[in-house]
Design a protein around this motif. Structure first.
Motif, PDB file in Angstrom:
ATOM      1  N   GLU A   1      17.404   8.107  -3.641  1.00 37.84           N
ATOM      2  CA  GLU A   1      17.988   7.723  -4.016  1.00 37.84           C
ATOM      3  C   GLU A   1      17.438   6.605  -4.946  1.00 37.84           C
ATOM      4  OE1 GLU A   1      20.421   4.384  -1.319  1.00 37.84           O
ATOM      5  OE2 GLU A   1      18.941   4.859  -0.009  1.00 37.84           O
ATOM      6  N   LYS A   2      17.772   6.289  -5.559  1.00 34.32           N
ATOM      7  CA  LYS A   2      17.756   4.760  -7.248  1.00 34.32           C
ATOM      8  C   LYS A   2      18.142   3.721  -6.492  1.00 34.32           C
ATOM      9  CE  LYS A   2      15.382   4.171 -11.097  1.00 34.32           C
ATOM     10  NZ  LYS A   2      14.327   5.544 -11.361  1.00 34.32           N
ATOM     11  N   VAL A   3      16.910   3.105  -6.180  1.00 34.33           N
ATOM     12  CA  VAL A   3      16.424   1.406  -5.177  1.00 34.33           C
ATOM     13  C   VAL A   3      16.169   0.226  -6.201  1.00 34.33           C
ATOM     14  CG1 VAL A   3      17.309   2.454  -3.035  1.00 34.33           C
ATOM     15  CG2 VAL A   3      15.008   1.943  -3.986  1.00 34.33           C
ATOM     16  N   ARG A   4      16.582  -0.696  -6.178  1.00 36.84           N
ATOM     17  CA  ARG A   4      15.556  -2.040  -6.405  1.00 36.84           C
ATOM     18  C   ARG A   4      14.926  -3.031  -5.605  1.00 36.84           C
ATOM     19  NH1 ARG A   4      15.240  -2.143 -11.724  1.00 36.84           N
ATOM     20  NH2 ARG A   4      14.890  -4.707 -12.317  1.00 36.84           N
ATOM     21  N   VAL A   5      14.369  -2.922  -5.943  1.00 36.84           N
ATOM     22  CA  VAL A   5      13.404  -3.525  -4.576  1.00 36.84           C
ATOM     23  C   VAL A   5      12.840  -4.972  -5.597  1.00 36.84           C
ATOM     24  CG1 VAL A   5      11.942  -4.148  -3.307  1.00 36.84           C
ATOM     25  CG2 VAL A   5      12.305  -1.989  -3.719  1.00 36.84           C
ATOM     26  N   LYS A   6      12.648  -6.238  -5.131  1.00 36.64           N
ATOM     27  CA  LYS A   6      13.137  -7.676  -5.717  1.00 36.64           C
ATOM     28  C   LYS A   6      11.329  -7.601  -5.725  1.00 36.64           C
ATOM     29  CE  LYS A   6      13.862 -10.580  -1.660  1.00 36.64           C
ATOM     30  NZ  LYS A   6      14.548 -11.032  -1.240  1.00 36.64           N
ATOM     31  N   ALA A   7      10.241  -8.299  -6.742  1.00 35.06           N
ATOM     32  CA  ALA A   7       9.317  -8.768  -6.702  1.00 35.06           C
ATOM     33  C   ALA A   7       8.942  -9.587  -5.655  1.00 35.06           C
ATOM     34  CB  ALA A   7       9.288  -8.999  -7.797  1.00 35.06           C
TER      35      ALA A   7
ATOM     36  N   MET B   1      11.839  -3.857  -9.026  1.00 34.90           N
ATOM     37  CA  MET B   1      11.331  -2.289  -9.011  1.00 34.90           C
ATOM     38  C   MET B   1      11.983  -1.980  -9.216  1.00 34.90           C
ATOM     39  SD  MET B   1       8.485  -1.495  -6.909  1.00 34.90           S
ATOM     40  CE  MET B   1       6.899  -0.813  -7.989  1.00 34.90           C
ATOM     41  N   SER B   2      12.419  -1.016  -9.842  1.00 38.24           N
ATOM     42  CA  SER B   2      13.453   0.634  -9.021  1.00 38.24           C
ATOM     43  C   SER B   2      12.153   1.829  -9.238  1.00 38.24           C
ATOM     44  CB  SER B   2      13.865   0.787 -10.687  1.00 38.24           C
ATOM     45  OG  SER B   2      14.807   1.624 -10.561  1.00 38.24           O
ATOM     46  N   LEU B   3      12.723   2.492  -7.860  1.00 42.16           N
ATOM     47  CA  LEU B   3      12.102   3.354  -7.026  1.00 42.16           C
ATOM     48  C   LEU B   3      13.265   4.620  -7.018  1.00 42.16           C
ATOM     49  CD1 LEU B   3      10.961   3.228  -4.107  1.00 42.16           C
ATOM     50  CD2 LEU B   3       9.714   1.354  -5.461  1.00 42.16           C
ATOM     51  N   TYR B   4      12.302   6.208  -6.304  1.00 41.08           N
ATOM     52  CA  TYR B   4      13.263   6.208  -6.019  1.00 41.08           C
ATOM     53  C   TYR B   4      12.271   6.157  -4.512  1.00 41.08           C
ATOM     54  CZ  TYR B   4      15.576   9.100  -9.951  1.00 41.08           C
ATOM     55  OH  TYR B   4      16.008   8.948 -11.108  1.00 41.08           O
ATOM     56  N   TYR B   5      13.516   6.406  -3.310  1.00 41.29           N
ATOM     57  CA  TYR B   5      13.305   5.803  -2.429  1.00 41.29           C
ATOM     58  C   TYR B   5      14.116   7.428  -1.637  1.00 41.29           C
ATOM     59  CZ  TYR B   5      13.486   3.929   1.789  1.00 41.29           C
ATOM     60  OH  TYR B   5      13.215   2.883   3.285  1.00 41.29           O
ATOM     61  N   LYS B   6      13.329   7.873  -0.448  1.00 41.11           N
ATOM     62  CA  LYS B   6      13.574   7.647   0.997  1.00 41.11           C
ATOM     63  C   LYS B   6      13.568   7.721   2.477  1.00 41.11           C
ATOM     64  CE  LYS B   6      14.441  13.265   1.891  1.00 41.11           C
ATOM     65  NZ  LYS B   6      14.236  15.024   1.495  1.00 41.11           N
ATOM     66  N   GLU B   7      13.503   6.751   2.892  1.00 37.65           N
ATOM     67  CA  GLU B   7      12.997   6.538   4.072  1.00 37.65           C
ATOM     68  C   GLU B   7      12.020   7.613   4.949  1.00 37.65           C
ATOM     69  OE1 GLU B   7      13.151   4.331   8.163  1.00 37.65           O
ATOM     70  OE2 GLU B   7      14.668   4.000   6.568  1.00 37.65           O
ATOM     71  N   GLY B   8      10.985   8.029   5.200  1.00 41.93           N
ATOM     72  CA  GLY B   8       9.758   8.142   5.079  1.00 41.93           C
ATOM     73  C   GLY B   8       8.960   9.393   5.144  1.00 41.93           C
ATOM     74  N   VAL B   9       9.487   9.923   3.985  1.00 40.37           N
ATOM     75  CA  VAL B   9       8.285  10.844   2.856  1.00 40.37           C
ATOM     76  C   VAL B   9       7.486  10.110   2.198  1.00 40.37           C
ATOM     77  CG1 VAL B   9       9.200  11.399   0.383  1.00 40.37           C
ATOM     78  CG2 VAL B   9      10.689  11.267   2.371  1.00 40.37           C
TER      79      VAL B   9
ATOM     80  N   ILE C   1       0.108  -3.303  -7.661  1.00 39.52           N
ATOM     81  CA  ILE C   1      -1.130  -3.066  -7.536  1.00 39.52           C
ATOM     82  C   ILE C   1      -1.292  -2.597  -9.389  1.00 39.52           C
ATOM     83  CG2 ILE C   1      -2.754  -1.843  -6.425  1.00 39.52           C
ATOM     84  CD1 ILE C   1      -0.629  -2.001  -3.518  1.00 39.52           C
ATOM     85  N   LYS C   2      -2.458  -2.362  -8.963  1.00 39.83           N
ATOM     86  CA  LYS C   2      -2.833  -1.608 -10.516  1.00 39.83           C
ATOM     87  C   LYS C   2      -2.925  -0.763 -10.900  1.00 39.83           C
ATOM     88  CE  LYS C   2      -6.434  -5.456 -11.797  1.00 39.83           C
ATOM     89  NZ  LYS C   2      -8.184  -5.302 -11.474  1.00 39.83           N
ATOM     90  N   GLY C   3      -2.711   0.208 -11.461  1.00 42.48           N
ATOM     91  CA  GLY C   3      -2.860   1.567 -11.177  1.00 42.48           C
ATOM     92  C   GLY C   3      -1.386   1.941 -11.198  1.00 42.48           C
ATOM     93  N   GLY C   4      -0.101   0.865 -11.111  1.00 42.13           N
ATOM     94  CA  GLY C   4       0.722   2.364 -10.755  1.00 42.13           C
ATOM     95  C   GLY C   4       1.261   1.730  -9.763  1.00 42.13           C
ATOM     96  N   LYS C   5       0.305   1.234  -9.055  1.00 39.27           N
ATOM     97  CA  LYS C   5       0.684   1.565  -7.523  1.00 39.27           C
ATOM     98  C   LYS C   5       1.818   0.241  -6.886  1.00 39.27           C
ATOM     99  CE  LYS C   5      -3.252   4.404  -6.635  1.00 39.27           C
ATOM    100  NZ  LYS C   5      -2.465   5.345  -6.083  1.00 39.27           N
ATOM    101  N   TYR C   6       1.984   0.702  -5.519  1.00 36.38           N
ATOM    102  CA  TYR C   6       2.854  -0.931  -5.647  1.00 36.38           C
ATOM    103  C   TYR C   6       2.437  -0.507  -3.658  1.00 36.38           C
ATOM    104  CZ  TYR C   6       5.902   3.140  -3.943  1.00 36.38           C
ATOM    105  OH  TYR C   6       6.916   4.543  -3.914  1.00 36.38           O
ATOM    106  N   GLN C   7       3.182  -2.106  -3.196  1.00 35.64           N
ATOM    107  CA  GLN C   7       3.020  -2.317  -2.010  1.00 35.64           C
ATOM    108  C   GLN C   7       4.894  -2.427  -1.550  1.00 35.64           C
ATOM    109  OE1 GLN C   7       0.375  -4.624  -0.104  1.00 35.64           O
ATOM    110  NE2 GLN C   7       0.819  -4.075   1.922  1.00 35.64           N
ATOM    111  N   ILE C   8       5.478  -1.994  -0.627  1.00 32.99           N
ATOM    112  CA  ILE C   8       6.594  -2.529  -0.141  1.00 32.99           C
ATOM    113  C   ILE C   8       6.052  -3.290   1.202  1.00 32.99           C
ATOM    114  CG2 ILE C   8       8.920  -1.877   0.615  1.00 32.99           C
ATOM    115  CD1 ILE C   8       8.736   0.443  -1.244  1.00 32.99           C
ATOM    116  N   VAL C   9       6.908  -5.041   1.019  1.00 33.80           N
ATOM    117  CA  VAL C   9       6.354  -5.577   1.869  1.00 33.80           C
ATOM    118  C   VAL C   9       8.199  -6.127   3.148  1.00 33.80           C
ATOM    119  CG1 VAL C   9       5.513  -7.564   3.105  1.00 33.80           C
ATOM    120  CG2 VAL C   9       4.539  -6.001   1.073  1.00 33.80           C
ATOM    121  N   THR C  10       8.255  -5.919   3.403  1.00 32.46           N
ATOM    122  CA  THR C  10       9.591  -6.585   4.745  1.00 32.46           C
ATOM    123  C   THR C  10       8.588  -7.937   6.075  1.00 32.46           C
ATOM    124  OG1 THR C  10      10.555  -4.832   4.860  1.00 32.46           O
ATOM    125  CG2 THR C  10      11.205  -6.188   6.012  1.00 32.46           C
ATOM    126  N   PRO C  11       8.567  -9.041   4.987  1.00 30.11           N
ATOM    127  CA  PRO C  11       8.166  -9.918   6.103  1.00 30.11           C
ATOM    128  C   PRO C  11       8.794 -10.307   6.869  1.00 30.11           C
ATOM    129  CG  PRO C  11       8.922 -10.494   3.250  1.00 30.11           C
ATOM    130  CD  PRO C  11       9.276  -9.297   3.606  1.00 30.11           C
TER     131      PRO C  11
END
Length: 135
Positions: free
Chosen positions: A90-96, A1-9, A125-135
């Protein structure tokens, strides 16, 4: 997924900044709707009867049509991206995430953008939301 990213925001802040930048870009680079004609596509087919007499006929593959498009869409997208960059994103890609990671994760939408690592992944997640996970 591609998203705008700024840590802590907060994700809600990202969404509001994206909306503000979209409105700014639309104001700076307004829509320029144009029309163009896409001509029909034909092919030529050979038909033969039982006595061996053959003819070639033109066959319509796709009819002609008029199409509307926004000539400024690309520039407006660039202006919006620059606006977000000016705000520190910054625009980042986070893998599924893999199914095994999803199974081990309690699903809740991300509220604050976490630090990203090489193994970070995203769960839609439904409704256009997402969860970022670092296993």
């Amino acid at each position: 997924m591609s998203l705008y990213y700024k840590e802590g925001v907060e994700v809600t802040r990202v969404d509001s900044d994206l909306t503000r930048c979209g409105v700014f870009a639309l104001r700076e680079v307004p829509k320029d709707i144009r029309r163009r004609y896409i001509p029909p596509v034909y092919d030529y087919r050979r038909y033969c009867n039982s006595s061996g007499y053959c003819t070639v006929q033109r066959v319509l593959i796709r009819p002609g049509r008029w199409e509307s498009y926004d000539a400024n869409e690309g520039l407006r997208s660039t202006v919006q991206a620059q606006c977000m960059a000016d705000r520190g994103y910054e625009k980042v890609r986070v893998k599924a995430c893999s199914p095994s990671v999803i199974e081990q994760t309690k699903i809740t939408s991300t509220r604050v953008l976490p630090p990203l690592a090489a193994n970070s992944c995203a769960i839609r997640i439904k409704g256009g939301k997402y969860q970022i996970v670092t296993p």
